[in-house]
Design a protein around this motif. Structure first.
Motif, PDB file in Angstrom:
ATOM      1  N   GLU A   1       8.474  19.617 -39.644  1.00  0.00           N
ATOM      2  CA  GLU A   1       9.229  20.780 -39.546  1.00  0.00           C
ATOM      3  C   GLU A   1      10.910  20.462 -39.322  1.00  0.00           C
ATOM      4  O   GLU A   1      11.533  21.452 -39.794  1.00  0.00           O
ATOM      5  CB  GLU A   1       8.894  21.430 -38.054  1.00  0.00           C
TER       6      GLU A   1
ATOM      7  N   GLU B   1       0.210  21.615 -44.940  1.00  0.00           N
ATOM      8  CA  GLU B   1      -0.381  21.109 -43.559  1.00  0.00           C
ATOM      9  C   GLU B   1      -2.021  21.343 -43.620  1.00  0.00           C
ATOM     10  O   GLU B   1      -2.457  22.460 -43.878  1.00  0.00           O
ATOM     11  CB  GLU B   1       0.122  21.982 -42.426  1.00  0.00           C
TER      12      GLU B   1
ATOM     13  N   VAL C   1      -0.609  23.421 -37.589  1.00  0.00           N
ATOM     14  CA  VAL C   1       1.117  23.433 -37.820  1.00  0.00           C
ATOM     15  C   VAL C   1       1.385  23.018 -36.434  1.00  0.00           C
ATOM     16  O   VAL C   1       1.213  23.639 -35.324  1.00  0.00           O
ATOM     17  CB  VAL C   1       1.584  24.845 -38.195  1.00  0.00           C
TER      18      VAL C   1
ATOM     19  N   ASP D   1      -2.187  27.487 -33.502  1.00  0.00           N
ATOM     20  CA  ASP D   1      -0.730  27.231 -33.979  1.00  0.00           C
ATOM     21  C   ASP D   1      -0.063  28.430 -34.580  1.00  0.00           C
ATOM     22  O   ASP D   1       0.926  28.279 -35.158  1.00  0.00           O
ATOM     23  CB  ASP D   1      -0.982  26.196 -35.260  1.00  0.00           C
ATOM     24  N   ASP D   2      -0.312  29.463 -33.891  1.00  0.00           N
ATOM     25  CA  ASP D   2       0.289  30.721 -34.180  1.00  0.00           C
ATOM     26  C   ASP D   2       1.785  30.548 -34.182  1.00  0.00           C
ATOM     27  O   ASP D   2       2.776  31.269 -34.926  1.00  0.00           O
ATOM     28  CB  ASP D   2      -0.273  32.013 -33.568  1.00  0.00           C
TER      29      ASP D   2
ATOM     30  N   GLN E   1       3.808  28.029 -33.987  1.00  0.00           N
ATOM     31  CA  GLN E   1       4.263  27.184 -34.784  1.00  0.00           C
ATOM     32  C   GLN E   1       4.486  27.789 -36.386  1.00  0.00           C
ATOM     33  O   GLN E   1       5.590  27.429 -37.020  1.00  0.00           O
ATOM     34  CB  GLN E   1       3.719  25.804 -34.859  1.00  0.00           C
ATOM     35  N   VAL E   2       3.715  28.574 -36.713  1.00  0.00           N
ATOM     36  CA  VAL E   2       3.471  29.016 -37.787  1.00  0.00           C
ATOM     37  C   VAL E   2       4.484  30.353 -38.016  1.00  0.00           C
ATOM     38  O   VAL E   2       5.201  30.249 -39.094  1.00  0.00           O
ATOM     39  CB  VAL E   2       2.055  29.873 -38.271  1.00  0.00           C
TER      40      VAL E   2
ATOM     41  N   LYS F   1       7.940  30.533 -40.804  1.00  0.00           N
ATOM     42  CA  LYS F   1       8.090  31.455 -41.623  1.00  0.00           C
ATOM     43  C   LYS F   1       9.571  32.040 -41.032  1.00  0.00           C
ATOM     44  O   LYS F   1      10.338  32.514 -42.223  1.00  0.00           O
ATOM     45  CB  LYS F   1       7.056  32.589 -41.281  1.00  0.00           C
TER      46      LYS F   1
ATOM     47  N   LEU G   1       4.638  28.325 -46.285  1.00  0.00           N
ATOM     48  CA  LEU G   1       3.425  27.477 -45.526  1.00  0.00           C
ATOM     49  C   LEU G   1       2.249  27.604 -46.364  1.00  0.00           C
ATOM     50  O   LEU G   1       1.799  28.651 -46.828  1.00  0.00           O
ATOM     51  CB  LEU G   1       3.054  27.761 -44.237  1.00  0.00           C
TER      52      LEU G   1
ATOM     53  N   ARG H   1      -1.778  26.252 -46.458  1.00  0.00           N
ATOM     54  CA  ARG H   1      -2.608  25.418 -45.840  1.00  0.00           C
ATOM     55  C   ARG H   1      -3.566  24.527 -46.785  1.00  0.00           C
ATOM     56  O   ARG H   1      -4.080  25.188 -47.811  1.00  0.00           O
ATOM     57  CB  ARG H   1      -3.518  26.227 -45.029  1.00  0.00           C
TER      58      ARG H   1
END
Length: 493
Positions: free
Chosen positions: A21, A38, A42, A99-100, A102-103, A107, A113, A115
């Motif tokens: 990150e 990832e 994340v 991980d919402d 961190q995602v 963004k 990103l 996956r």
């Protein structure tokens, strides 16, 4: 049918933990386009299975221990911990393994990103097969940064597969305290998890192959932690080796068989026996590197022999800690941006913006046991092995008024390792309740190579634990005075 998607970016980052990150964020700040790949959550190991959940488990343990040593709070802290509340708090700190957030951060900085498992497919090329069945081919104009971290290194033991042993992941995410927990290892993960789960109700046996705990730190650090664990009820056994694990059908209790035939019965066994790089499934062979190995890098974190591949964080084996991975990421991100812009790097500048010097000279670490251990730089033994002419300056932390005010019956120790030729600090170690907050002052002194005579004028506030600095410097000045007196006597003789 698999759909192939080919896209070009300035930078491709493999791994979206704190290191990845930070590389991505630094590159985006410089205006570079960035793809982040990832395969799991994340946020990486630190957010979900290491730093955050482990410290969430340990903080109530340490707070209760301090309260029990504080007049006026002893009765209030006498009872057991609310295990369910501790685990709920741990779950929240680990974002319930979602991980919402961190995602959203990825963004928000303008990175893309992907996956899935990312693999190199030749120079500057990364392929990713997504869960949705898309086959992405990502080309990096300037750099690919491998930031995939490390994983537990498990010993080859008979019965390992059926034993379903815990690693650090299971130890930090378990939803209940096992009745009996056997911990194999004597390093940071082992002593922290022994501290946590003993306090949360487990009967813990700590099995250590070596002669002491925390072998990479000053010997007194491990001795203090061992004594405290023993007093708390942990069965600490040193000089023992595990020969096999037995768990019939993979269910029920597990038997830890020791060399020599002794056995330890447990409900769970945690193997805290080191780390290995997550580089075994990255396609390193396509660019002439050995799969599964640590990545050799220069001071800018660029893989030796490459002009585009970077190995940042745990994968280069320089310093397996989150804060150091983030530090390296800042160095690497700036170096990538500078090279992309054609800016010459002052790679010979030891303390320049593009040199990861602190990983060698001023590496800080806190072990969140009771007592805490904090260390930065070289131990006395490491300094002597490196050929430095040094002196260790030791002080008992009970020598400062702030210790007795912090908790009743305070026990702790401090050491400075002083370079006698340059009169600067090469290392410092503190052991005792609350010393984690002392460490950054030592890190500044070591990283900044502040002359010891100048540190004398950095006056610690009274009555705080920081007063130990005054006691250490007084002891060092007394030693120097004694040396001068001895030299004068020798000259007169």
């Amino acid at each position: 049918m698999t759909r192939a998607v080919e896209v070009e970016y300035d930078v491709v980052v493999l791994g979206a933990g704190p290191t990845g990150e930070n590389v991505a964020g630094r590159a985006r700040e410089a205006g570079l386009s960035v793809a982040v790949v990832e395969s799991e959550l994340v946020g990486g190991e630190c957010s979900y299975w290491a730093c955050m959940p482990s410290k969430a488990l340990l903080r109530p343990v340490i707070a209760r221990a301090d309260a029990r040593r504080t007049p006026g709070l002893r009765k209030a802290a006498a009872g057991p911990l609310d295990v369910a509340a501790v685990l709920r708090h741990r779950d929240a700190e680990a974002a319930h393994w979602k991980d919402d957030g961190q995602v959203a951060w990825v963004k928000s900085v303008g990175a893309r990103l992907y996956r899935g498992q990312g693999r190199l497919a030749g120079p500057r090329k990364v392929v990713v097969d997504s869960p949705e069945g898309e086959h992405h081919v990502l080309t990096a104009r300037h750099a690919v940064a491998v930031c995939t971290g490390s994983r537990p290194a498990l010993p080859e033991l008979p019965g390992l597969a059926s034993a379903k042993a815990w690693t650090s992941r299971e130890a930090t995410s378990a939803q209940s305290a096992p009745g009996r927990l056997a911990v194999v290892g004597g390093g940071v993960v082992a002593v922290e998890m022994a501290t946590a789960w003993q306090a949360l109700g487990s009967q813990v046996t700590l099995l250590v192959r070596g002669s002491g705990l925390l072998p990479r730190m000053e010997p007194f650090a491990g001795e203090h932690v061992r004594d405290a664990l023993t007093e708390a009820g942990v069965d600490v056994r040193t000089g023992v080796s595990v020969a096999a694990l037995v768990r019939d059908g993979g269910e029920g209790p597990v038997t830890v068989v020791l060399e020599g035939g002794d056995k330890v019965e447990a409900d769970e066994v945690l193997l805290a026996t080191g780390r290995a790089p997550r580089t075994d499934d990255l396609g390193l062979e396509t660019v002439g590197l050995e799969p599964g190995g640590w990545l050799p890098v220069d001071e800018t974190l660029r893989v030796v022999g490459s002009d585009w591949l970077y190995g940042v964080g745990d994968v280069n084996h320089r310093a397996l800690m989150t804060h150091q991975g983030k530090y390296q990421a800042r160095i690497a991100g700036d170096a990538i941006a500078a090279r992309a812009a054609g800016v010459p790097l002052l790679e010979t500048d030891r303390w320049g913006a593009h040199a990861a010097t602190a990983d060698h000279a001023a590496l800080p670490q806190v072990v969140f046991t009771d007592p805490e251990v904090g260390a930065v730089g070289l131990t006395l033994a490491d300094a002597e092995r490196a050929g430095h002419r040094v002196r260790a300056v030791d002080q008992d932390l009970t020598s400062v008024a702030g210790a007795g005010l912090f908790v009743h019956g305070y026990r702790g120790h401090a050491r400075l390792v002083v370079d006698l030729d340059r009169h600067v600090l090469l290392g410092a170690t503190f052991v005792g309740p609350g010393i984690g907050e002392l460490l950054h002052s030592a890190t500044i002194a070591v990283a900044g190579e502040v002359p010891v005579d100048r540190l004398w004028h950095a006056v610690p506030a009274y009555p705080t634990l920081s007063e130990i600095w005054l006691r250490l410097l007084e002891a060092y000045r007394a030693d120097r005075s004694a040396d001068r007196d001895a030299d004068r006597s020798a000259d007169q003789g």
